[in-house]
Write a protein that holds these residues in place. Structure first.
Motif, PDB file in Angstrom:
ATOM      1  N   GLU A 243       0.842  -1.205   0.000  1.00 54.50           N
ATOM      2  CA  GLU A 243       0.000   0.000   0.000  1.00 54.50           C
ATOM      3  C   GLU A 243       0.877   1.254   0.000  1.00 54.50           C
ATOM      4  OE1 GLU A 243      -0.234  -2.462   2.212  1.00 54.50           O
ATOM      5  OE2 GLU A 243      -2.284  -3.241   2.274  1.00 54.50           O
TER       6      GLU A 243
ATOM      7  N   TYR B  31       2.276   1.786  -3.482  1.00 55.00           N
ATOM      8  CA  TYR B  31       1.306   2.349  -4.427  1.00 55.00           C
ATOM      9  C   TYR B  31       1.118   3.840  -4.170  1.00 55.00           C
ATOM     10  CZ  TYR B  31       0.045  -2.078  -6.574  1.00 55.00           C
ATOM     11  OH  TYR B  31       0.083  -3.234  -7.288  1.00 55.00           O
TER      12      TYR B  31
ATOM     13  N   VAL C 198      -5.470   4.671  -0.702  1.00 59.27           N
ATOM     14  CA  VAL C 198      -4.984   3.320  -0.993  1.00 59.27           C
ATOM     15  C   VAL C 198      -5.352   2.363   0.150  1.00 59.27           C
ATOM     16  CG1 VAL C 198      -2.909   1.919  -1.319  1.00 59.27           C
ATOM     17  CG2 VAL C 198      -3.101   4.104  -2.481  1.00 59.27           C
ATOM     18  N   LEU C 199      -5.191   2.849   1.372  1.00 61.02           N
ATOM     19  CA  LEU C 199      -5.504   2.001   2.524  1.00 61.02           C
ATOM     20  C   LEU C 199      -6.980   1.629   2.551  1.00 61.02           C
ATOM     21  CD1 LEU C 199      -3.443   3.394   5.526  1.00 61.02           C
ATOM     22  CD2 LEU C 199      -2.911   1.504   4.002  1.00 61.02           C
TER      23      LEU C 199
ATOM     24  N   SER D 192      -7.438  -1.103   0.092  1.00 62.18           N
ATOM     25  CA  SER D 192      -6.844  -2.334   0.608  1.00 62.18           C
ATOM     26  C   SER D 192      -7.756  -2.961   1.662  1.00 62.18           C
ATOM     27  CB  SER D 192      -5.469  -2.023   1.204  1.00 62.18           C
ATOM     28  OG  SER D 192      -4.979  -3.143   1.890  1.00 62.18           O
TER      29      SER D 192
ATOM     30  N   GLN E  50      -2.761  -5.131  -3.342  1.00 65.68           N
ATOM     31  CA  GLN E  50      -3.491  -4.551  -2.217  1.00 65.68           C
ATOM     32  C   GLN E  50      -3.500  -3.038  -2.325  1.00 65.68           C
ATOM     33  OE1 GLN E  50      -5.601  -5.471  -0.362  1.00 65.68           O
ATOM     34  NE2 GLN E  50      -4.970  -6.744   1.355  1.00 65.68           N
ATOM     35  N   GLY E  51      -4.690  -2.459  -2.391  1.00 66.50           N
ATOM     36  CA  GLY E  51      -4.780  -0.998  -2.482  1.00 66.50           C
ATOM     37  C   GLY E  51      -5.132  -0.530  -3.882  1.00 66.50           C
TER      38      GLY E  51
END
Lengths: 403, 264
Positions: free
Chosen positions: A48, A51, A188-189, A192, A229-230
């Motif tokens: 994450e 990204y 992003v979090l 995710s 992820q994210g």
């Protein structure tokens, strides 16, 4: 006289994974050709954060699994062995080292930075140092203290990992002239966390009888959680997956038509012998729970971005006490109504396998779950004896039929 | 009459029982590399010794490594067959230690002969009959001689390697240093017993304990394993055919099932 063959049903969404993987790799290659940095990461590294920094992660472990599943890993393994890496080393590590030593002519683009956190494996550090030695690429090694219980995580340990995340950000900014944007990280979090939420929800639906999602699905479906992820793509994949699984439940449709045994699988999957899962299914046994499938997801709290990432890194299943892992097993055996446990003792992954005998023994004594333990290697097909393993599976299924 | 065929890695065993499960006759032949050939030979031999014809066999069940290659109505795993066989012969047995050509296994069974749990050697040959075969070839003594010479040993050598290939060079070096052949043999038996003891400890040794499989015919090994486990094991009269007996008993059951299905 042989058993009638049962039709095994892989989910439609799972069938899209191959394409998703290829798209992913070409996206990373595109980014690389446009001058964006590519990071080689060990799994359970916070992608994450990358990204958010506009760095593209690829995981050599995932690449190893892919090479093994597609049947071309041995060339890489042998190249690494010729150059002096021991056959007893983790096969994922030998694969990526062999890939580097043979000129990196595959789908995994060369790295601009090497990043690892030692949360799930001690080999990571030396492996990443070796890659660094061969490639000369900048290296970041994060240290994660062993935690007995995630809820007891004290601030000192958490601060220590947060500090390292800040150092990683600083290093990336300096090396690549990037600017870290906390708001972007928060976005992003959230993505995710959404993907993890969806995956957890999907896994829970395996408690239904018949089980709607089998081992071949869960083994493939984790891919977006490993390096995507994210991303939006990961979220839409898990949305689609959840929809399809719910549809199956509505229609009372299982992985196999006549579900006789519900099994737990402990370990990494054997990528070169993926058909073993089908072998179980043909005998009426379906995998309904694997610690491996759960390990990839983690609920993040976007209001505390770096702390939340640090918690995720520290809480990784292999970084916590064995008692906690056994408790999880016992709880899930009940939740998923498990009839038997399959332990794959992995020559490559001692971190995972070392505790299996004692775990199996405790499960057997406490909840009377019969178990099967066999040895092989997750990625190296040369360390695998098909006839012997199938023989054990046959016996195990017969034992289950008796109990 | 009912037939059980155990196509093992080293020997193929054929055994015939009557409707009540009483052993009529059995035959043991080397497996060689072709299970179809060896099972045919074993079958011919057992028919000859029993004076029966193939037509008189109602049902056959195969077991063992080559079970899928053997002509039979059904097949079953060795774990189940050994358990069924021993339960018929020695009903008090709760733990079986079976050492065959390529596998060694420890099995826990209940008072009905049902399997509760089992453990098997990993894919390596150390701790199996193959290990002893390799060693007997190396020192030029037959398996029968191993058994006899074991008891002459006063100071068994210690084999530290768990790998068959490494153990072979260890044995060579012991012999070249002048160790007595009986001490080498006793050392080998202790090594294999130690390995099997470790594996079996995973599932425990509930009494009574029986030793089965071809290697249980080797008295030296039996002595070493008894010493290591501290147990007095029960030994069936013919340890090598217990699994084939279990298969033959399964044949009775399966035949009866097929008859009752036919009447439904």
């Amino acid at each position: 006289m042989s058993l009638p063959r049962r039709r095994s049903r892989i989910l439609q969404t799972t069938r899209k994974i191959g394409e998703l993987i290829m798209t992913y790799f070409s996206k990373v290659s595109d980014a690389k050709s446009k001058g964006k940095p590519v990071a080689w990461v060990t799994v359970f590294t916070p992608v994450e954060l990358l990204y958010a920094l506009d760095i593209y992660p690829v995981a050599p472990e995932h690449f190893g699994a892919l090479c093994s599943a597609r049947g071309f890993i041995v060339d890489y393994l042998e190249e690494a062995e010729r150059c002096g890496y021991s056959e007893s080393l983790c096969s994922y590590s030998r694969c990526s080292l062999g890939y580097v030593l043979s000129g990196m002519n595959g789908i995994m683009p060369p790295p601009d930075i090497l990043i690892t956190f030692r949360n799930s494996c001690d080999v990571y550090v030396k492996w990443w140092q070796s890659l660094h030695m061969h490639l000369g690429t900048p290296l970041f090694v994060g240290e994660t203290p062993y935690v007995l219980a995630p809820e007891d995580l004290d601030n000192y340990v958490l601060d220590y990992v947060v500090k390292q995340l800040e150092q990683l950000i600083e290093m990336a900014e300096e090396r690549f002239g990037l600017r870290f944007d906390m708001e972007k990280l928060v976005e992003v979090l959230k993505l995710s966390d959404k993907a993890s939420e969806l995956w957890f929800e999907t896994l829970k639906l395996r408690r239904f009888r018949p089980c709607p999602l089998g081992g071949r699905d869960s083994a493939s479906d984790i891919f977006p959680l490993v390096v995507m992820q994210g991303t939006e793509e990961a979220v839409s994949f898990y949305e689609e997956l959840l929809r399809e699984v719910k549809g199956r439940i509505g229609r009372k449709e299982g992985v196999i038509e006549d579900e006789k045994f519900r099994l737990l699988f402990d370990g990494i999957w054997i990528w070169h012998a993926f058909d073993l899962i089908k072998y179980f299914e043909d005998k009426g046994a379906v995998f309904v729970y694997e610690p491996y499938s759960e390990a990839w997801a983690y609920r993040l709290d976007a209001s505390e971005p770096l702390e939340s990432i640090a918690r995720k890194i520290l809480s990784m299943g292999l970084n916590v006490d064995i008692d906690i892992r056994i408790e999880r097993f016992l709880e899930n055996i009940k939740q998923y109504q498990i009839d038997g446990a399959v332990f794959f003792s992995n020559r490559s992954c001692k971190t995972w396998s070392a505790t299996q005998l004692v775990t199996a023994d405790i499960l057997n004594k406490k909840v009377n779950v019969p178990y099967l333990l066999f040895e092989a290697d997750m990625a190296d097909p040369r360390q695998y004896s098909e006839a012997q393993i199938k023989n054990r599976i046959d016996a195990f299924i017969e034992v289950l039929s008796e109990s | 009459m009912y037939l059980g065929i155990d196509a093992g890695a080293s020997a193929t065993k054929a055994l015939i029982v009557d409707r009540k499960g009483k052993v009529v006759s059995y035959a043991i032949v080397p497996s060689g590399i072709n299970f179809k050939v060896s099972s045919q030979k074993a079958l011919e031999k057992v028919l000859k010794s029993s004076g029966l014809s193939l037509k008189e066999i109602c049902y056959a069940v195969s077991t063992g490594y080559g079970r899928a290659l053997v002509k039979a109505e059904a097949h079953s795993s060795e774990i189940i067959c050994v358990s069924r066989g021993i339960h018929k012969l020695l009903p008090s047995v709760r733990t079986i230690i079976d050492v065959g050509g390529q596998d060694s296994k420890a099995i826990r069974i209940d008072e009905y002969g049902r399997v509760l749990n089992f453990a098997m050697n990993d894919k390596c040959a150390a701790g199996t009959g193959r290990f002893l075969e390799v060693m007997s070839n190396l020192i030029g003594k037959s398996i029968n001689e191993l058994s006899r010479l074991h008891h002459k040993s006063s100071k068994p050598i210690r084999i530290s390697s768990t790998c068959t290939v490494f153990a072979e060079s260890e044995v060579i070096s012991h012999i070249s240093q002048g160790s007595k052949i009986e001490d080498v043999i006793a050392g080998l038996h202790q090594a294999i017993a130690g390995r099997i003891f470790n594996m079996s400890s995973r599932i425990g040794f509930e009494k009574d304990v029986a030793f089965t499989g071809g290697v249980a015919k080797n008295e030296g090994f039996v002595a070493a394993l008894s010493k290591k486990t501290g147990l007095t094991p029960l030994l069936p009269e013919e340890p090598q055919t217990v699994c084939a007996l279990g298969a033959a008993l399964a044949a009775i059951r399966k035949y009866e099932e097929s008859i009752s299905h036919a009447h439904l």
